[in-house]
Structure formats: C-alpha cells, structure tokens
Design an enzyme around this catalytic site. Sequence first.
Site, PDB file in Angstrom:
ATOM      1  CG  HIS A   1       0.952   8.982  -7.271  1.00 17.97           C
ATOM      2  ND1 HIS A   1      -0.083   9.051  -6.847  1.00 17.97           N
ATOM      3  CD2 HIS A   1       0.436   9.556  -8.267  1.00 17.97           C
ATOM      4  CE1 HIS A   1      -1.583   9.463  -6.914  1.00 17.97           C
ATOM      5  NE2 HIS A   1      -0.288   9.815  -8.349  1.00 17.97           N
TER       6      HIS A   1
ATOM      7  CG  HIS B   1      -1.721   1.579   1.365  1.00 15.03           C
ATOM      8  ND1 HIS B   1      -2.866   1.411   1.085  1.00 15.03           N
ATOM      9  CD2 HIS B   1      -1.645   2.489   2.063  1.00 15.03           C
ATOM     10  CE1 HIS B   1      -3.605   2.163   1.330  1.00 15.03           C
ATOM     11  NE2 HIS B   1      -2.901   3.459   2.056  1.00 15.03           N
ATOM     12  CD  GLU B   2       1.598   3.515   3.612  1.00 17.24           C
ATOM     13  OE1 GLU B   2       2.039   4.432   3.326  1.00 17.24           O
ATOM     14  OE2 GLU B   2       0.415   3.164   4.470  1.00 17.24           O
TER      15      GLU B   2
ATOM     16  CG  HIS C   1       0.293   6.240  -1.099  1.00 14.52           C
ATOM     17  ND1 HIS C   1      -0.538   7.232  -1.569  1.00 14.52           N
ATOM     18  CD2 HIS C   1      -0.157   5.682   0.543  1.00 14.52           C
ATOM     19  CE1 HIS C   1      -1.666   6.909  -0.796  1.00 14.52           C
ATOM     20  NE2 HIS C   1      -1.656   6.025   0.312  1.00 14.52           N
TER      21      HIS C   1
END
Length: 692
Positions: free
Chosen positions: A486, A479-480, A483
């Site tokens: 991105h 999940h992190e 990010h």
Amino acid sequence: MSESKRQNPFFVKYDTPHETAPFDQIRMEDYEEAFMEGMRREKEQIDKIINNPEKPTFDNTIINVDDEKDDEGYYDLLSRVSSVFYNLLSSETNDEMDELAQKMSPILTKHANDIQLNERLFERIKYVHRHHRKLTPEEKMLLDDCYEGFVRSGALLDAEGKERLRQLTEEASMLSLQFSQNLLKENKSFSLHITDEAQLDGLPETAREAAVQAAQEEGKEGWLFTLDSPSYSPFMTYSTQRDLRRQLYMAKNTECTHDNEWNNLEICKRLVNLRRELAQLLGHKTYADYVMKHRMAGSVRNVYKLLNELIEAYKPTAVKEVAAIEKHARKMEGKVFKLENWDFSFYSHKLQLEKYNIDAEMLRPYFELSKVIDGVFGLANRLYGITFQENKDIPVYHPDVKAYEVYDKDGSYLAVFYADFHPRKGKQGGAWMTEYQGQWIDRKGENHRPHVSVVMNLTKPTAEKPALLTLGEVETFLHEFGHSLHGIFANTRFESLSGTNVWWDFVELPSQFMENFSVEKEFLRTFAFHYQTGDPIPDDLIDRIVKSRNFNIAYGCMRQVSFGLLDLAYYTTKEEFIEEIIPFEKKAWAKAMVTEQLADTCMTAQFSHIMSGGYAAGYYSYKWAEVLDADAFSMFKKHGIFNQKTAQSFRDNILSKGGTENPMTLYKRFRGSEPTIDALLKRNGISRRKAK
C-alpha cells in the site's frame, strides 16, 4: 570529521542510497536538537502563511499547510526526525530514548495544538473552504481533510474550550506513551527459567533450541522462555507441563495489572475519560461517535450491526468447536478433567493433529525464512511485476534488519523496503508496518518515492538451525507485506493522502487480502522447500493445510469480535468512566465469549491497539476489512490467483490511490459493487442461520 565540525545528520541532505535515514550516523543528542529546530521551522512556515497579504487560496494556504518542506521542497525536518525517533522507540528503544520521549511528548503536543488552534491560520483555511477554484478530486479531498482536521482539533471552540482541549490532548499523549512503555517493560521483565530437562516434555526441538539460545543471551544455563510470541506460543501448544503452561498463561494475561510501577489499569481509565471529554467538547455524544465521522462504517450503529451479524453467524459454530476440544481433552485425560484456558492451545493442537494430521512443526522445515522472503517477493513479482534487490549499503538500525530496493516492472526505482524480523529486548511485541518517508510529488513534478518498513517478531535462527517459521508467521509476514505494498505503490500528489493514509477501517484491506495466499497451492509451491533436502512441500501436506484452514475459525472470529465489543464499550460511554476495569471488561465482551473468563486476567491493561496504538473505537476495523478482503479475493479466485489484469486493477484502484477518494468509491471501482458478508462466510465454511 572533528567534533567541532560535525553536523547533526538530520539537518543536512542524507548522503546515503536514495537518501535513506543514516542510522549509523545518528547520535542520541541529535534527536532533541532536531525536534526543537524542526518545530521552530514549522512555526516559521505557519507565520509566513498567516502573514501573506494575498487573498487566501488553495495554492498559497492549503498546500503550504499540508506541505511543510523547506524552501527547496526537500524535507520537513520535524517529520524527518519524528519518523526515525518514534519508529525506533517501538523497534529498538532504550532508557535514554524512553526518557526523551517523555520529555518531548508535552512539547510536541503543545506545538501541534498551537498550529491547530491558530485562529488566523484557520480563518484562511475556512475562507478557502468556502471560496476556491475548481479542484481535482485529490485537491478537494485535501481541502476537506485540512478543514475538518482543524475543526476536529478544536478550531471552532471558544478560548476556554481551546485551553481545555490543550490540557486533554497533552495528558492523553503522555499517558498513551506511558502505557506503551509500561507494557514493554513488564513484558520483558518476565521469563520462565527451566533447568530440569524433564520439564521440557512435549516441546519440539525448535522451541528447545530457541530457549537454550535465549538463556545463553542472558548468561544463564538451561532454557529460557519469554512472553514473546515465538517463545510463548509453542510452549502453550506443545508443553505437557500443565502447571508451567498455567504460569506462562497467567503471566501473559495479567500483564500491567500487578501492584508495581508498570500497572496500566488507572491509565486506561484516564485515557477513556480523556477521549470521552475531548469528543464531547467537540460536540459529539461519545468518542466512538467522534471517530466514526471518518470511517467507512459511518456510525456506531453500523459497527454493532456487523459485530452482531458475525455473532449470529459464527457463535453457534464456535461453541461447537470449543465443545469438541473439551470432549477430546476428556477423552485423553478422563471424564472429570476440566479444560482451563491454559489448556486450550494444547488440546486444540491435539484435536487438529487427530483430524487433519497436521501441526505447525510439520510445516516449519518448509518455511525457512530466506525462502519465505523469496516467496513473498516472488508473489509480488507475479502479481505486479516488481522486484526486490537487497542493498547492504543502505544503513539499518540493527543487524536483524534487511534493506531492499524495489523496482517497478519497467525497471524504474519504486521504493526502499526495510524488513525487521526477530524479537529482542528493546522491541515491542506484535507486528506492524511503518514508513521513514512517505510518497509525494513535489512542485517541480518530481515523484519522491517511499521508504517503508515492516517490523515483526518471527522465530529467530539458532546455532543449529536457520529461522524456521510457522504457517501463522508466514501469514503475519504476508499481512504486513500487504500494508507495505500500500505504501510502495503510493502514487499521489500529496504525502498526507498517500499510501496507508486512508480511513482506519479501510487500511486493513491490503494487508488481510495478502493473507489469503498463504493456503493457496500455487503460491506454496513457489517457495516451500525443505531447508535440508530441498524437496518441495508434499501435495498431501498442502491438502491437509487447505482442509484444516477453517479449524477453530469461528472461535477465532468470536475472539476478534470480543475485542471489538470491548473497544466500543469503553468508547461509547457518555458519562465519566468510574468502573473497575477488570469486571467491566468481563461484562463488555460476554456476548461473544465461548470460553470461561478468569477473574484475574485482563486484556485492557495490555490492549495497545485501543489505548496507545490509534485503534480506539476502531478495533472492529479488522473484521470490517475482512469482509472486504474476502470479497476482493473472490475476484482473484474467479480469474486466477496470479491474474495480472485483476492485480493491476487492484493496484490502480486501491493500492496506489491512498486516501485521495472515498474508500467505498475506490472499492466499487475495483470490484464493481459494494461488498457483502457472503464471501467471508463461504471462505470460512459458515452457513447463514435461516430466519424462523
């Protein structure tokens, strides 16, 4: 270098690889000096803009407001010191930093207000907004963001309104900081110290070893359990000691509600009222209405529509899931047994074990941290062709942190990536991604690459074993890492539009998208090897993971929806909020509740996301983005989960574009259409209820 000749490291070019933050050179006294000088320089820059005798243009006004680098285009001092200080305030704080944060908060808020409420500056921005040359889509987005940012910060208010706004924002800034500091201190103040080995019954070896190490770190004998997730979760799942589970559960779920200096209840009330008044001062009915102006959802009505759709689709299944756990508990303990909240994880685990013959401890030996890192980096390589190389010459702020250089598929340097893995005393709970430097292209055309960081609280290594993770912790890492991609792939002209600087209900798409890989056989087979034997994770174990992926899925959905309802209940209030927090909370999320609510427990007082973390009136974003991520991943399932053409499209249209265009425009460019809830329902094995 002698003390008399020592320079504040924030004031000079960093002499480090890729000009990364020189953590090893920074002293406590450097921060305040850099903050004050950074504000002075920023004010000087604003004065230059407003005193420019030339007619306002996009180039001499908007770009200069957005880009406050020094005359050489090198760095913005205030941004530079802020990124280091506030990141460390969350990941490696101490009493001195907490005190400085409280001191600087009103000063920095006043400084920001002085800029946002500068009438001469806004007149120039307003002129450009009405009269400008032909702009690229990115330039137009920057102009609109700049203008609306000033409006949303009170630029159109009269003198009395501006003064009131200053008061509201300064107080809110102080209280949100105090909320976070209270939560950290209350969390770290609790521990469950066990000296009788019999009270460890049921706990796996990994949990016992970690508890021994935690006790030793505190200079104690026996075993120590804390409220940090790697300690708390295994205890609640495996301990047969019901009284101790209750003790730990109540400590966790009553944080910051006790009669001590860390009580957050009145702070929460005040924050809700400050934000409501701010929104109404700016012409909105509620704070949620104010927030929705820059969200994909567009309106509070649309958010409730999504949450109600989810309740209708998932709640019947969630009720059945809870009933099945209750039935299993009574089967084990007798018909008169009453399932309490501190029993849920324990008996849920027992049922999962019976149905699928799987639990987190079975998987840990295959999820050794270094192998998981290889797997996650390898996934990025297979999808996008990028590589990660650890560079021990890059300074870090704690030995737990690893620093990597990221290279693109053509071999060119792409970013610096920090990973901070384990819980410790001065670190907030949870997991997050942040930046020490964003990406931008300067006026000379040089593309300044980002320095991104992921901070987590994963299982620590012990004297006997390396760090062995649960599948849930692997999902957190993914999940992190989503990010961080991105940020890593950011490729925009303006830093304020790069990377994760997107609308709040779009920002979770890249992160939640990556979680999908955690149960894919093709991915697991690339890194999941037994830490002792080197054997690959068995096919039948992977099959059981896949079959069990939707275990309690509806219960989990209702939990997230309940948080969204609670958030909206606070921030859709139109009148002064005077109710008592705990009973208000019980009523606010009752529609999504499928387990009994306990009178003394309270989420609000520790709900960092909506009180101090930027998700106020935005917690629904996780479910909104989940619809997007399921829909997006269905493209990969269709063409192959490692399909590089699909991945390149995702990179080009989503990951590299930041906030340069409307997020739905970007999404449709990747997917070809707007998302629907159907892919999420299919992934979760939920059927739509037919209309009667």
